[in-house]
Every structure is written in structure tokens, then in C-alpha cells.
Design an enzyme around this catalytic site. Structure first.
Site, short mmCIF file in Angstrom:
data_model
loop_
_atom_site.label_atom_id
_atom_site.label_comp_id
_atom_site.label_asym_id
_atom_site.label_seq_id
_atom_site.Cartn_x
_atom_site.Cartn_y
_atom_site.Cartn_z
N THR A 1 0.50 -0.70 1.60
CA THR A 1 1.15 -1.58 0.62
C THR A 1 0.12 -2.01 -0.41
OG1 THR A 1 0.75 -3.42 2.13
CG2 THR A 1 2.98 -2.48 2.11
N LYS B 1 -9.08 -3.00 2.13
CA LYS B 1 -8.15 -2.81 3.23
C LYS B 1 -8.96 -2.96 4.51
CE LYS B 1 -7.23 1.34 1.50
NZ LYS B 1 -5.78 1.37 1.58
N ARG B 2 -8.31 -3.07 5.68
CA ARG B 2 -9.09 -3.14 6.91
C ARG B 2 -10.03 -1.93 7.00
NH1 ARG B 2 -7.78 -7.26 10.74
NH2 ARG B 2 -9.33 -6.17 11.98
N LYS C 1 -8.87 5.25 7.42
CA LYS C 1 -8.77 4.89 6.00
C LYS C 1 -9.93 5.49 5.19
CE LYS C 1 -6.23 0.55 6.90
NZ LYS C 1 -5.04 0.57 6.01
N LYS D 1 0.37 -2.65 -4.70
CA LYS D 1 -0.12 -3.82 -5.45
C LYS D 1 -0.97 -3.37 -6.63
CE LYS D 1 -0.48 -6.19 -1.01
NZ LYS D 1 -1.44 -6.47 0.08
N HIS E 1 5.22 1.31 12.79
CA HIS E 1 4.21 1.13 11.74
C HIS E 1 3.05 2.10 11.79
CE1 HIS E 1 5.50 -2.54 9.61
NE2 HIS E 1 6.09 -2.82 10.75
C1 PLP Z 1 -1.80 -5.76 1.11
C2 PLP Z 1 -2.87 -6.18 2.02
C3 PLP Z 1 -3.32 -5.34 3.04
C4 PLP Z 1 -2.78 -3.95 3.25
O1 PLP Z 1 -3.58 -3.04 2.52
P1 PLP Z 1 -3.53 -1.47 2.79
O2 PLP Z 1 -4.39 -0.89 1.75
O3 PLP Z 1 -2.10 -1.06 2.65
O4 PLP Z 1 -4.06 -1.27 4.17
C5 PLP Z 1 -4.34 -5.78 3.85
N1 PLP Z 1 -4.89 -6.99 3.68
C6 PLP Z 1 -4.49 -7.82 2.70
C7 PLP Z 1 -5.17 -9.15 2.57
C8 PLP Z 1 -3.48 -7.46 1.85
O5 PLP Z 1 -3.08 -8.31 0.89
#
Ligand code: PLP
Length: 849
Positions: free
Chosen positions: A684, A576-577, A582, A688, A378
Site C-alpha cells: 500500500t 517499509k518494514r 522486500k 501512497k 495477506h
Molecule cells: C503504508 C505503510 C506501510 C506499508 O508499506 P509497504 O511498502 O506497502 O510495505 C508500512 N508502514 C507504514 C508506517 C505505512 O504508512
């Protein structure tokens, strides 16, 4: 003007939400009242909203039970190959609405709840998120469960039932404060404890070598108590199982060590054993070598393998029950997928069971082990690599360390016979890192012990192949060179049930009006939307749904955070985190630059933006916490500047989690995916947003590369260095001050942060951040600044032309079919697990009347 439809009436019109037949509704109401009375032991005079939620949850759950029995019974009868998805994280979020969607009960329940005088959305808000994950990795596991059930795979998710999931984030005076996530306080209606299937898990002790084999003795035992959660497929009557283990002290725990006087202490000490499943480690992409974490990793693996082997042994021969004893068929009946290295101990544990307990010879056991296990990588960030100190292993899992040494001895023998005399290669491919503190490299263990190793986006899988040991980038590629057949790509995906039908019913409906509903199980059909690219009414509908989602989210924000939002501004979202790679800091530099430009030319026609940033920082990650503080500080200045007005607002979205993602993403116009090229394995979140009608501004990193390919390069805002550029810059040396000195607006922004413009009461508050950006920024924020700002100008220009903007949105939605986790899981099934996905349905059972 006609009266606007209420939420209730609007949803009734939506066909994708299932039929609200009269009998259905009557039965649901009856069962709701029965549960309120007999299950919750309440009447309507004293019932709270939470009681109503629980009554509804139980009513809906009843519809799962028959389907669950039948599915599991059919697996037992047909005995197909089982897929086991092992993960330390399952970031499930809420379950009620997802169950209603997958069982086509949503409209009927809405109607029943309405007739009962209650509000569905209010009830849904009472459900706690199952926050048993940190971010993308944990959410991926949850999306995979949905897809595996929807594709009819005989699959199981195995993990830990953490008593406390990811912490709740509060923002206090601009700082992140963590609160414990006591998600089980009011009970969990979706789980069922199964104490009859408990397994012992051993720790510590020592090994004894006898002529007839090895014994692991004098161990301490903790019991693993399974809790099962049903996982319904999408309208196919299949219900799979997610089994999460909870730690229980055995009855005699520490009692034998004490006399009667020690009894009280012995009971108190039961907590020590039960701490194993107490709390999720809140690190994303970071390895923290704590003993309790290693215990968690072994705990889930040891308990799960006992289940797997019990189920393998109890098989059918025709219609007769038999006990399978020939383990050579294990790989024909079992596939184990390791979600990152966290459950890597499955490899030595399977070897231990086959050799020490089932008495197989090493070679036979090893062949079975490799054919059964597969590993998903990952990340390529070195700080995320699990490298466990040998001493810890020796104490906690002495037998497993012996087995790892033997795996390594044979592995290095093979390396040396293939590459005689190449000592450096041997050293770098070893499972055991020498020099200083000896450590076990869990990624090497996984590569050696699996028949398939996959990355999670094409660019990431290519990087894996081209690196010496996954983490050290170099021209050598030792593991790939030795076993090229093992290396695969499986680009991540998301489930369109949760991430479209459930969170964005308005969009699902306008799509369904044009191309029917089949896209929900076959997302590639979104391609048909190309036919409507010039259809004025479709363009209008898409824009209208987005505007409704924005208004709704604006109301939510105003209610929760007392902020006034301009719903006509561009909603620019980065959720995102919080992590340096990032690059939320790059976003901050754009905000400051945009602010300075407005101040310089206040009368220009700026495209208004509401910039939202959300995400949790690992509690021990100082820089990430300072990034949050910087975002809130910028917000304080920008949001209160009368010259700016509502043309720029900066909002920190508190406590970003699955439930907040479901509200924010459908409201977004612009998705920020701006990691340094080569650092985000897939992402991911990006998918979305694409599916929900946002345009992406992003780097050529992770799945963004494939998103650009699917949407068309001209329909996504790509900027910045490519992986090759980053590598070239590394070779030559990145010099942040070059950019700082050359670009006046960058210099101005940095000088403002450094000079206390955003923290007047504490001018040096951000000195660590500035120092990092100027002198040791591993992620080269300044190097992409100029191109990012230019790219944002293009974004703003396009937003001024709503029709052109919406056309690109349509091309993005039309191109997002690839990113369904159904596609991802079909590829795992065929190319790694050797099982065939189906769209067949099981017969429907009698539903509760
Ligand atoms: C999809 C999702 C992530 C992943 O987001 P990235 O932008 O790909 O890091 C993190 N937290 C939550 C709550 C999510 O639904």
C-alpha cells in the site's frame, strides 16, 4: 521579489481545508481556553506546548460528540446490517489533523490557534502516534475505518488497546535499538473507557460433556474493558466506533487460591492477567507461536463476539424494543471480516456460543457461521502462516480444540466424498497437521469457516487460487477446486483523506483548482487530470508543490539528523518494514554500483540522488537488523567521500512510522517497490507514493501490476523477473554465483561488502549477509540486479528532463483513483458483506458554541 507566504498564510488560501468563519474561530478560541482552564487545569503562565495540544484536541473532540451519538442512535433505530472488522492491528497514527480534515475544521482551527499566538504544526507534533500496528496490514485496517465511515457503513473496528505499540527505533552507532512505545503516558484524548460494557473472557479449564450439552468449566477469567475511539467520515456527519479491548483482572483474581497471607501476592499477580493487552508483537509477516499471543487472539475475539451478539439480540420491531432469538437471521444482520488469520478463533468461538450457549444444532450453527464470516489473506510467505501447536490449544482453549476437531472431521468427510481415496489431498487439506508436532493450520480453518476468501491484489488472489493450501505452490489447487465460489480479489487501497488532503495539502489544492474538490470522496475523478497533461501552468504547479515538499522535508532532516541535503537531487525513497523479501539489499547494491561509477568517472554529469531507506526490523530478525547496519555503513562511506560531494547521499530514516510516512512520501520523486515477484501480496506504500506524485521503480508484484495498468506501462519503471520467471528459476535452481561471476559490477559490490570496504574496523561484519546472498537467498537478489541497474539508468536519464518527468507524474496521479480505499470498501460491501455503501449525509448536530 515578494515576501514568501508564511505557513499560516499559505494554508489560509487553501479551500480544501474548510472555511474559517469568524464566529467559528471565536467559538474555537473560547472553547480552547475553557479546556485549558477546566480540563487541563492550567493557565497560560504555566502551560506547555503539550497542554496546548491537549486543549486543542479536546476542543476538536467536542465537535465529534453530537455526531457520534446521532450516528449510533440512527444505527439503533434503523438496525442496518453491521460490519465488524476484526484485526489484531490498527495502525492509526495521529488523530487531530485527520479529525479537523474530516470535519472541515482545519482552516478555522488554524486561524484560532494563530490568533492565540500559537503554532499549529508545533502543537500537532506533540501528539503521539497510535502505533498499534506493524506495517501494511495494520495501516490497511486504519484506512478501511476511514472509508467505512465515509461511505456510511454501520461498521465497527475491533482490536486490542495495546499499552505499548510498535517499538520506537533508535539508530545507535548504525545499529537498530528498540525503545518501548509508552504512547499513553500523557493520556489519550481520543478514547473513552466504557467500564459499564466489560465482558468476561475465559481461559484454560476443561470440558464436561452432559446430555444437554457441553460445559467449559474451571476456567480462569480475565475481564475485557472496552475503550471507544470515534471514527469520523469525510464531511458526512457520520461517526463510527473503533472499540479496543484492555485486559483487567477481576476483583477476586487469584484471591480465592490464597489465605490472608497471600493477599499482597494476589494483587501483584493481577499483572499476569493484565499482560494480555500489554504489548503489540512486533513481527511483520512472521509467525511466532507464543502463548501470550494466542491469548491476545482469543481475548479480542471472545470479547468482540459478546458485543456482536448483544447488539444482535437487542433489536427493534417497528418502534418497539425486542429481543431477537432467531439466530438464523444473524448473517442478515452481521458481517465479520477477519484481517488475516489473527482473529481466526472467531470461527470456533461463534460455533461455541451458538451450540453451547444458544443450544443450536451443529448444522444450523455451522451454516450461520460460514455465512457470517469472511477471511482476507495477506501473504503467501510460509513463515507467516499461523500453525498453533495442539498442546498449547489443549491447555488454553480445550473446548475450541474439540470444536476444531469436529469442524475438521466434517470437512474431511466432505473432501473424501468428493475425492474418494485421495489420501494425499485429505492430508494436505486437513485443519490439523500431523507428523512431528501436531498443529492447527489457521488459514485452513478460515477458508473452511468463511463464505469468502480474498487476496489483496489481483496477482496475489490469482496465486492463492493456484496454490494447494495458500502456501505451498504446486500445480494442485485443492481448496479452490472444492469451493471456487469462495475465492475473490479485493485490491487494497489507501484513504485519500490522510494520504493526500492531510499530508499533501499543496498538491490537493492544485488538483482542486483544476477539477474541483469532489475527487476527495470520489478518487476516480483524478482521471480528469488527463485534460491538463499538456497544460504548462499545471505542469509548473505540480513541479512546484513537489519542490516545496522536498525543501520542507530537507529542513526536517537537517534539523533532526544534522545532515545537509541537496534539494535538487532526486529523492529516491524506500520506506517499509525491513524484510528480505522486500529486498532493501537490492537497493543497497544499486547504491554501491552508483557510488563506484561516480568514483570511476568523477567528471561525468551524474544525476544526483538522495537515497533514503527507512523501516523497522523485527527485534528477533537477525538478517533484517544486519541489513540496517549495512545501509548505515554504506552511508558512512558514501556521505563522507569528497569525490562524491552532494551527488549521492544515503540516509537511513530513523523510526519510520505513520507520521514519518506523511512527511517523507509527499517529498519523494522515486518510489522503490522492488520485492521478488510473487512475494508482496499487494503493498500500500506503493499507492501512497503514486498519489503523491512520485514515479515508481518496481517489479511486477502485488498492486504494482495494477498501478502499471492504470498509469500506463510507459509511465512506470518496471524491471526484473515476472512470477513465471521466478517459478521457472526455482524449477531449474537459482545459482547466485552465476550472476556474481558474469557481472563485474555486481562482483565488485559484493567483494567490497565482503572485504570490509564499508566496515573497515570490522571487515567480516557482513559475512552472514554475503553468505546468504551467495548461497541461500530465497529472494534471488542477484537475478534481478542487472535489469534493476539498467532501469535505474533510465530513471536518471528521465530525471534530467524535468518536464517529461512531471508529465509522467501527472499521468500517475491521474491513474491513481483505483487505489482509494473507498473503492476497496465499496467492493467488500457489495461483494462480501451484502451491504450498500452510500454518499448520504446525516444531518449536522449543533456544534459547541
Ligand atoms: C503504508 C505503510 C506501510 C506499508 O508499506 P509497504 O511498502 O506497502 O510495505 C508500512 N508502514 C507504514 C508506517 C505505512 O504508512
Amino acid at each position: 521579489m515578494s515576501k514568501p507566504l508564511s505557513d499560516h498564510d499559505r494554508k489560509k488560501q487553501i479551500s480544501v481545508r474548510g472555511l474559517a468563519g469568524v464566529e467559528n474561530v471565536a467559538d474555537l478560541k473560547k472553547n480552547f481556553n475553557r479546556h485549558l482552564h477546566f480540563t487541563l487545569v492550567k493557565d497560560r503562565n504555566v502551560s506547555t506546548k503539550r497542554d496546548y495540544y491537549f486543549a486543542l484536541a479536546h476542543t476538536v473532540r467536542d465537535h465529534l460528540v453530537g455526531r457520534w451519538f446521532r450516528t449510533q442512535q440512527s444505527y439503533y433505530e434503523k438496525d442496518p446490517k453491521r460490519v465488524y472488522y476484526l484485526s489484531l492491528e490498527f495502525y492509526m497514527g495521529r488523530t487531530l489533523q485527520n479529525t479537523m480534515v474530516n470535519l472541515a475544521l482545519e482552516n478555522a482551527c488554524d486561524e484560532a490557534v494563530y490568533q492565540l499566538g500559537l503554532d499549529m504544526e508545533e502543537l500537532q507534533e506533540m501528539e503521539e502516534d497510535a502505533g498499534l500496528g506493524n506495517g501494511g496490514l495494520g495501516r490497511l485496517a486504519a484506512c478501511f475505518l476511514d472509508s467505512m465511515a465515509s461511505l456510511g457503513l454501520a461498521a465497527y473496528g475491533y482490536g486490542i488497546r495495546y499499552e505499548f505499540g510498535i517499538f520506537n527505533q533508535k539508530i545507535s552507532s548504525g545499529w537498530q535499538v528498540e525503545e518501548a512505545d509508552d504512547w499513553l503516558r500523557y493520556g489519550n484524548p481520543w478514547e473513552k473507557a466504557r467500564p459499564e460494557y466489560m465482558h468476561p473472557v475465559h481461559f484454560y479449564g476443561r470440558t464436561e460433556h452432559h446430555p444437554d450439552g457441553v460445559k467449559w468449566v474451571d476456567t480462569q477469567v480475565v475481564l475485557a474493558l472496552p475503550y471507544d475511539t470515534p471514527v469520523p467520515g469525510y464531511r458526512n456527519n457520520i461517526v463510527n466506533t473503533m472499540r479496543l479491548w484492555s485486559a483487567k483482572a477481576p476483583c477476586e483474581f487469584s484471591l480465592k487460591d490464597f489465605n490472608v497471607g497471600g493477599y499482597i501476592q494476589a494483587v501483584l499477580d493481577r499483572n499476569l492477567a493484565e499482560n494480555i493487552s500489554r504489548v503489540l508483537y512486533p513481527n511483520d509477516n512472521f509467525f511466532e507461536g507464543k502463548e501470550l499471543r494466542l491469548k491476545q487472539e482469543y481475548f479480542v475475539v471472545a470479547a468482540t463476539l459478546q458485543d456482536i451478539i448483544r447488539r444482535f439480540k437487542a433489536s427493534k420491531f417497528g418502534s418497539r424494543d425486542i429481543v431477537r432469538t432467531d439466530f438464523s437471521t444473524l448473517p442478515d444482520k452481521v458481517a465479520i471480516q477477519l484481517n488475516d488469520t489473527h482473529p481466526a478463533l472467531a470461527i470456533p468461538e461463534l460455533m461455541r456460543v451458538l451450540i453451547d450457549e444458544e443450544k443450536l444444532p451443529w448444522e444450523k450453527a455451522w451454516d450461520i457461521c460460514i455465512k457470517t464470516c469472511a477471511y482476507t489473506n495477506h501473504t503467501v510467505l510460509p513463515e507467516a502462516l499461523e500453525r498453533w501447536p495442539i498442546d498449547l490449544f489443549q491447555t488454553l482453549l480445550p473446548r475450541h480444540l474439540e470444536i476444531i476437531y469436529e469442524i475438521n472431521r466434517r470437512h474431511l468427510e466432505r473432501v473424501s466424498s468428493l475425492y474418494p481415496g485421495d489420501v494425499d489431498r485429505m492430508r494436505r487439506m486437513s485443519l490439523i497437521e500431523e507428523g512431528g508436532q501436531k498443529r492447527v493450520n489457521m488459514a485452513h480453518l478460515c477458508i473452511v469457516g468463511s463464505h469468502a476468501v480474498n487476496g489483496v491484489a489481483r496477482i496475489h488472489s490469482d496465486i492463492l487460487k493456484a496454490t494447494v493450501d495458500l502456501y505451498i505452490h504446486s500445480p494442485e489447487k485443492y481448496f479452490y477446486e472444492m469451493d471456487p465460489h469462495k475465492f475473490q480479489n479485493k485490491t487494497n487501497g489507501i484513504t485519500p483523506r490522510r494520504w493526500l488532503v492531510m499530508c499533501n495539502p499543496g498538491l490537493a489544492e492544485v488538483i482542486a483548482e483544476r477539477i474541483g474538490e469532489d475527487f476527495i470522496r470520489d478518487l476516480d475523478q483524478l482521471k480528469k487530470l488527463h485534460d491538463f497533461f499538456n497544460d504548462e501552468s499545471f505542469i509548473r504547479d505540480i513541479a512546484k508543490v513537489k519542490q516545496e515538499n522536498k525543501l520542507k522535508f530537507a529542513v526536517h532532516l537537517e534539523e533532526h539528523y544534522k545532515v545537509k541535503i541537496n534539494p535538487n537531487s532526486m529523492f529516491d525513497v524506500q520506506v517499509k518494514r525491513i524484510h528480505e523479501y522486500k529486498r532493501q539489499l537490492l537497493n543497497c547494491l544499486h547504491i554501491i554500483t552508483f557510488y563506484n561509477r561516480i568514483k570511476k568517472e568523477p567528471n561525468k554529469q551524474w544525476t544526483p540522488r538522495t537515497i533514503m531507506i527507512g523501516g523497522k526490523a523485527a527485534p528477533g530478525y537477525h538478517t533484517a537488523k544486519m541489513i540496517i547496519r549495512l545501509i548505515t555503513a554504506i552511508g558512512e562511506v558514501v556521505n563522507n567521500d569528497p569525490v562524491v560531494g552532494d551527488r549521492l547521499k544515503v540516509i537511513f530514516l530513523e523510526n519510520y512510522r505513520v507520521t514519518l510516512a506523511e512527511k517523507a512520501i509527499p517529498a519523494a520523486d522515486l518510489s522503490e517497490q522492488i520485492s521478488t515477484a510473487g512475494t508482496e501480496a499487494s503493498g500500500t506504500g506503493n499507492m501512497k507514493f503514486m498519489l503523491n506524485g512520485a514515479l515508481t521503480i518496481g517489479t511486477m508484484d502485488g498492486a504494482n501490476v495494477e498501478m502499471a495498468e492504470e498509469a500506463g506501462e510507459g509511465n512506470i519503471f518496471i524491471f526484473g523477473m515476472r512470477v513465471e520467471d521466478v517459478e521457472a528459476m526455482d524449477a531449474k535452481g537459482y545459482n547466485a554465483s552465476e550472476f556474481y561471476n558474469r557481472i563485474p559490477e555486481l562482483k565488485q559490490a559484493i567483494d567490497q561488502i565482503a572485504g570490509g570496504f564499508f566496515s573497515p574496523k570490522q571487515p567480516d561484519l557482513f559475512k552472514d549477509i554475503v553468505n546468504m546472498l551467495m548461497h541461500h537467498d530465497r529472494f534471488k537478489v542477484f537475478a534481478d540486479y542487472e535489469d534493476y541497474i539498467k532501469c535505474q539508468e533510465k530513471v536518471s536519464a528521465l530525471y534530467k528532463k524535468p518536464k517529461e518527468w512531471t508529465k509522467k507524474v501527472i499521468l500517475n496521479i491521474a491513474g491513481s483513483g483505483k487505489f482509494s480505499s473507498d473503492r476497496t470498501i465499496s467492493q467488500y460491501a457489495r461483494e462480501i458483506w451484502g451491504v450498500e455503501p452510500t454518499l448520504e449525509k446525516l444531518a449536522a448536530p449543533d456544534d459547541p458554541k
